[in-house]
Design a protein around this motif. Sequence first.
Motif, PDB file in Angstrom:
ATOM      1  N   LYS A   1      12.921  29.074  15.610  1.00 22.95           N
ATOM      2  CA  LYS A   1      12.226  27.937  16.060  1.00 22.95           C
ATOM      3  C   LYS A   1      11.848  27.939  17.554  1.00 22.95           C
ATOM      4  O   LYS A   1      10.357  27.296  17.717  1.00 22.95           O
ATOM      5  N   ASP A   2      12.908  27.793  18.184  1.00 17.04           N
ATOM      6  CA  ASP A   2      12.752  27.696  19.632  1.00 17.04           C
ATOM      7  C   ASP A   2      11.172  28.754  20.021  1.00 17.04           C
ATOM      8  O   ASP A   2      10.733  27.803  21.285  1.00 17.04           O
TER       9      ASP A   2
ATOM     10  N   LEU B   1       8.295  27.809  18.977  1.00 17.89           N
ATOM     11  CA  LEU B   1       7.148  26.209  19.663  1.00 17.89           C
ATOM     12  C   LEU B   1       7.279  27.450  20.320  1.00 17.89           C
ATOM     13  O   LEU B   1       6.205  26.479  21.114  1.00 17.89           O
TER      14      LEU B   1
ATOM     15  N   GLU C   1      12.013  19.048  14.069  1.00 20.74           N
ATOM     16  CA  GLU C   1      10.747  19.397  14.579  1.00 20.74           C
ATOM     17  C   GLU C   1       9.637  19.339  13.884  1.00 20.74           C
ATOM     18  O   GLU C   1       8.866  20.295  13.886  1.00 20.74           O
TER      19      GLU C   1
ATOM     20  N   LEU D   1       6.079  22.713  12.141  1.00 21.56           N
ATOM     21  CA  LEU D   1       6.229  22.358  12.774  1.00 21.56           C
ATOM     22  C   LEU D   1       5.143  22.015  14.695  1.00 21.56           C
ATOM     23  O   LEU D   1       4.650  22.866  14.511  1.00 21.56           O
ATOM     24  N   THR D   2       5.921  21.190  14.890  1.00 22.45           N
ATOM     25  CA  THR D   2       5.463  21.193  16.285  1.00 22.45           C
ATOM     26  C   THR D   2       6.251  20.724  16.816  1.00 22.45           C
ATOM     27  O   THR D   2       7.805  19.811  17.489  1.00 22.45           O
ATOM     28  N   LYS D   3       6.117  20.555  18.594  1.00 21.55           N
ATOM     29  CA  LYS D   3       7.656  20.578  19.458  1.00 21.55           C
ATOM     30  C   LYS D   3       7.593  18.732  19.776  1.00 21.55           C
ATOM     31  O   LYS D   3       6.797  18.672  20.343  1.00 21.55           O
TER      32      LYS D   3
END
Length: 405
Positions: free
Chosen positions: A191-192, A195, A220, A240-242
């Motif tokens: 995920k990190d 994003l 997120e 997903l958005t940061k």
Amino acid sequence: MTRFGGSLEMESFILEHRLDDVRQLALQADRYPDIDMPMTLQQIAGWQTARTKLPEWAAVDGILYPPRLSMEQCSSEATAKYKTTIPAPSLREGSLVDLTGGFGVDFSYMARGFRKAVYVEQQPHLCEVARHNFRLLGLNHAEVVCGDGVEYLKNMRRPASLIYLDPARRNVNGMKTYAIGDCTPDVAALKDLLLEKAELVMVKLSPMLDWHKAIDDLGEVSQMHIVSVDNECKELLVVLTKNPTVPLRVVCVNIKHGGTAETFEYFPTPSANTHLPTPITQSLYLYEPNASLMKAGCFAELAARYGVQPIGNSSHLFVSSEFVIDFPGRKFHIDSVTSLNKKELRQALGGLRKANITVRNFPISVAELRKRLKLSDGGDTYIFATTIGEKDHVLFITKQLFKKP
């Protein structure tokens, strides 16, 4: 190379026999020694599936179809088109990266909305199929990369507008998996990095998943789309958005035959699942939410939005005295309501011989109830067996409505 990647004779055979039974053709393979029958049968079977699942693709001469498993796993035309509506128009001057290209159906529709589009797939035969098909579909700006999606992600130098993933939901033994951590790639673990490399990340997940847990696992999440086609839940789409700054938006959509859709959007709140009131038993109309709404479980929101009354806390059915034409689901006129008392039943059924039966929060199964009522399946009567309050077991005898009476 001909349109089908084989000989002219093979191409002619496919066009001549593509409406035939593939199993019968396979039994007759010895009659056609000059035809590559495994590939020919794969193309015929693929086209037959595409006629209903991907009609726009099936209408294009020369499309190459992959093995059966890839055809089963690929998105339908309806769900692929729906994905094109999710990214904001402001993103479309940028780039799309599909890290799990597969057969390329989702990519082929989403790519049209971006200036640059990259398809990444680690299986060489699918990359060959994609290159061939994208040319026929007019996707001249599409770049096909044959390689591992995670490695491509790690080496991306410029961030994309949208990264799309459809993780493989089968383990090394070919068994189906559903949990995010059991799929390949593991989106939660990535995920990190995802994003960091994209403004927006869209992930397709199994409709079997508990979407609340998926949100907890990923974090997120700005949008959750629960997508059904003809009232069958097909997929969950997580966006997903940061550091999302807006509340979670849940979109329940049921795409109907012909392309029309029922859409219900809401923003879940902790108080949404409060105790529901007692129903109005004198109501004239009954409503059954569509599959996406059933998956979402947003029953309190439905009741408030449409002014309908829930039948108990666990029936997931609603009633009203006035007809609500735009309720997102099936709609019925209530002919009568009866308990299981023999005399009441006899009067309510009035000599009925067949009916469609549904049980919701009811102590016996459809088969048991059908046997007790001595009814065969079918007809235009719909019986909903449910429980009002704590233990009042009732049957709603109804007729389905297709338009405002």
